[in-house]
Design a protein around this motif. Sequence first.
Motif, mmCIF file in Angstrom:
data_model
loop_
_atom_site.group_PDB
_atom_site.id
_atom_site.type_symbol
_atom_site.label_atom_id
_atom_site.label_comp_id
_atom_site.label_asym_id
_atom_site.label_seq_id
_atom_site.Cartn_x
_atom_site.Cartn_y
_atom_site.Cartn_z
ATOM 1 N N LYS A 40 52.801 42.238 38.859
ATOM 2 C CA LYS A 40 51.670 41.636 39.562
ATOM 3 C C LYS A 40 50.348 42.208 39.053
ATOM 4 O O LYS A 40 49.358 41.480 38.895
ATOM 5 N N LEU A 41 50.332 43.507 38.801
ATOM 6 C CA LEU A 41 49.126 44.132 38.275
ATOM 7 C C LEU A 41 48.829 43.615 36.869
ATOM 8 O O LEU A 41 47.663 43.395 36.508
ATOM 9 N N HIS A 46 45.179 40.591 33.461
ATOM 10 C CA HIS A 46 44.978 39.471 32.533
ATOM 11 C C HIS A 46 43.963 38.477 33.104
ATOM 12 O O HIS A 46 43.060 38.010 32.388
ATOM 13 N N THR A 47 44.087 38.164 34.390
ATOM 14 C CA THR A 47 43.155 37.230 35.034
ATOM 15 C C THR A 47 41.740 37.781 35.024
ATOM 16 O O THR A 47 40.773 37.054 34.750
ATOM 17 N N ASN A 52 36.029 37.662 33.175
ATOM 18 C CA ASN A 52 34.831 38.362 32.700
ATOM 19 C C ASN A 52 35.114 38.882 31.296
ATOM 20 O O ASN A 52 35.942 39.771 31.105
ATOM 21 N N GLY A 53 34.399 38.333 30.328
ATOM 22 C CA GLY A 53 34.646 38.688 28.930
ATOM 23 C C GLY A 53 34.408 40.145 28.597
ATOM 24 O O GLY A 53 34.931 40.652 27.603
ATOM 25 N N TRP A 54 33.601 40.849 29.414
ATOM 26 C CA TRP A 54 33.373 42.281 29.177
ATOM 27 C C TRP A 54 34.559 43.118 29.640
ATOM 28 O O TRP A 54 34.725 44.253 29.207
ATOM 29 N N PHE A 55 35.375 42.575 30.534
ATOM 30 C CA PHE A 55 36.506 43.320 31.084
ATOM 31 C C PHE A 55 37.737 43.138 30.190
ATOM 32 O O PHE A 55 38.694 42.466 30.558
ATOM 33 N N ASP A 127 33.400 40.774 39.216
ATOM 34 C CA ASP A 127 34.555 41.662 39.397
ATOM 35 C C ASP A 127 35.202 41.352 40.743
ATOM 36 O O ASP A 127 35.080 42.121 41.693
ATOM 37 N N LYS A 128 35.890 40.225 40.814
ATOM 38 C CA LYS A 128 36.444 39.788 42.097
ATOM 39 C C LYS A 128 37.963 39.654 42.087
ATOM 40 O O LYS A 128 38.532 39.108 43.023
#
Length: 353
Positions: A40-41, A46-47, A52-55, A127-128
Amino acid sequence: MAKLEDRIVAFSELGTLFADYYEFANSEKQEENTNEWVLKLQDAVHTASLHNGWFTEENILFCLKNWSNLLTQKNLNNWFKSYDLNLLKIKKVAIIMAGNIPLVGFHDFLATILTGNTALIKLSSNDKILLPFVSSFLIKQLPELANSITYVDGRLEGFDAVIATGSDNTARYFEHYFGKKPNIIRKNRNSVAVLTGNETNEQLENLAEDIFTYYGLGCRSVSKLFVPKGYNFDAFFKAMYPKQDIIHHVKYANNYDYNKAVYLMSEFNILENGFLMIKEDESYASPISSVFYEYYESLDTLKQKLTNDNNKIQCVVASGLLENEVAFGQTQQPSLTDYADNIDTVEFLLKTS
């Protein structure tokens, strides 16, 4: 309300999950892992990276690894043993999250839940994904926490205290709307490094971690160098070279190209190596892909300047200069007691009535 020891156990289980995921992500035999929460993590990571392209998954993994080291029962117990929880009057604490780096508001969330308060969380649109996943895992470990964690999409109401993190501009908004409530309102801060010219190559390579981790987007990212008059940047650029692949990240490369064009059109003097620009500038906040530098006459006068500008600085990377300096390569690995803006969040949460 769940006991402190039960809340600590739940967060230590989260730390174990982060550690398990780090091992899983670096394993060549991922198909053999049947841990439901690890998988799940993986989906959440991945999501979040798609949202957010920076993440990047690499940066999220770095974040989770650091938190896995901190979230142990021993560390959490040691952190809280110096506080008097009898001072607590349970409150609803509105937490307004920033979204510049993965899980940037997790420490505020952690402090709020461990002190036994209720968290009303306003997520950043950037960051949601990750924190709601964290919440679901914690509630699975300790169902009572479901009453302590609420996510708010619209207007924040019914809170007793506020912890808000943003820019200098948003801070003015926060102060207008939340100033009558007990609050911690954080503004822009940046981190700096003091070089003397005597640094080892290892120290400078570690400095590269302070500069490039999270693409320089964090308040703990070094965005400014203080160097002595006549400083030769050759050794600095040599130590930065192992980070050259960062230019292959599209968003970073776009910022590099844009900022370089601005500097050149403005006829600013810059030094650059194809993926990092340095520019002499008195400001602390440098654009992505660039670092500012400033010359100093003496370390004594520099110490005074850093003291005077304390409200603009998050970390000072140095070796043997200041009492609260951070070692080269360590800015992105804070301890539980490295409070943002040097404001003790736990003490605030305990003493605010």
